[in-house]
Design a protein around this motif. Structure first.
Motif: not given
Length: 219
Positions: A9-13, A21-22, A39-46, A61-63
């Motif tokens: 994730f790009r950011w987490a609280p 877990r990444d 590679q970073l994603i936003d929550f919406d990109e999930r 994560p994805a790998f």
């Protein structure tokens, strides 16, 4: 393995930073001495189709290594460890022991800890939590007691640090908002030893640096 990519994730609280877990995968790669890209994603990109092809459940994560994808942090750590004698012994009986403790971390120790984490950090104000929490704490303490008994005076779960310790330490860190680990000196010292490893420090610093760069602007 060549051309390794880890998705996070790009950011987490703040309550989740250092727990997502990444971190497990980054840590394993650091221990194995393998270079990787993030590679970073936003929550919406999930929920985007492109990401769901990498991780069907939309989690991290994805790998990817050598163009082939993998998901689930435990499976990824196993893949890395299977090719790294630093994380898994070469002889089959010892490898089997490591795998057993890897599964124990994720399938036996983590579930009640994850339940407690969610109750305390996501549902604390809901009335059912007060009724359910004591039983979950009891289940967590039962797992911790067995784990502490196995460790005894050992520094690690087996003869040396392996992927099993990596996963177990990340599971125990989910309790950092409580005093349950601190109340058991054997486990507190175990987690402290794992966190002191340079590879862990590098992985944690990298994850936190990503979050800092992409932190939401204050209103």
């Amino acid at each position: 393995m060549n051309k390794i990519v880890v998705w996070g994730f790009r950011w987490a609280p703040p309550f989740a930073q250092g727990l997502v877990r990444d971190l497990r995968v980054r840590w394993a790669l650091e221990e194995a001495g393998l270079a990787y890209d993030v590679q970073l994603i936003d929550f919406d990109e999930r929920h985007a189709g492109a990401y769901r092809q990498r991780q069907p459940f939309g989690m991290v994560p994805a790998f990817e290594a050598d163009g082939r994808g993998l998901f689930e942090s435990g499976a990824v750590v196993h893949r890395i460890a299977a090719e790294s004698p630093l994380l898994m012994p070469v002889d089959e009986p010892a490898r089997a022991e490591v795998v057993s403790w890897m599964f124990a971390a994720l399938n036996t120790v983590e579930p009640p800890i994850q339940s407690l984490l969610e109750m305390d950090l996501l549902h604390a104000d809901e009335p059912w939590v007060a009724l359910r929490r004591p039983a979950v704490v009891e289940a967590v303490n039962a797992r911790l007691a067995v784990l502490a008994g196995h460790l005894g005076t050992r520094d690690c779960l087996l003869d040396r640090f392996t992927a099993a310790d990596l996963l177990m330490a990340t599971v125990l860190r989910f309790l950092r908002h409580t005093d349950l680990v601190d109340g058991c000196p054997t486990l507190a010292a175990y987690v402290e030893r794992c966190e002191a490893r340079p590879a862990f420090q590098r992985a944690l610093a990298a994850q936190l640096a990503d979050y800092a760069r992409h932190a939401p602007l204050a209103a």
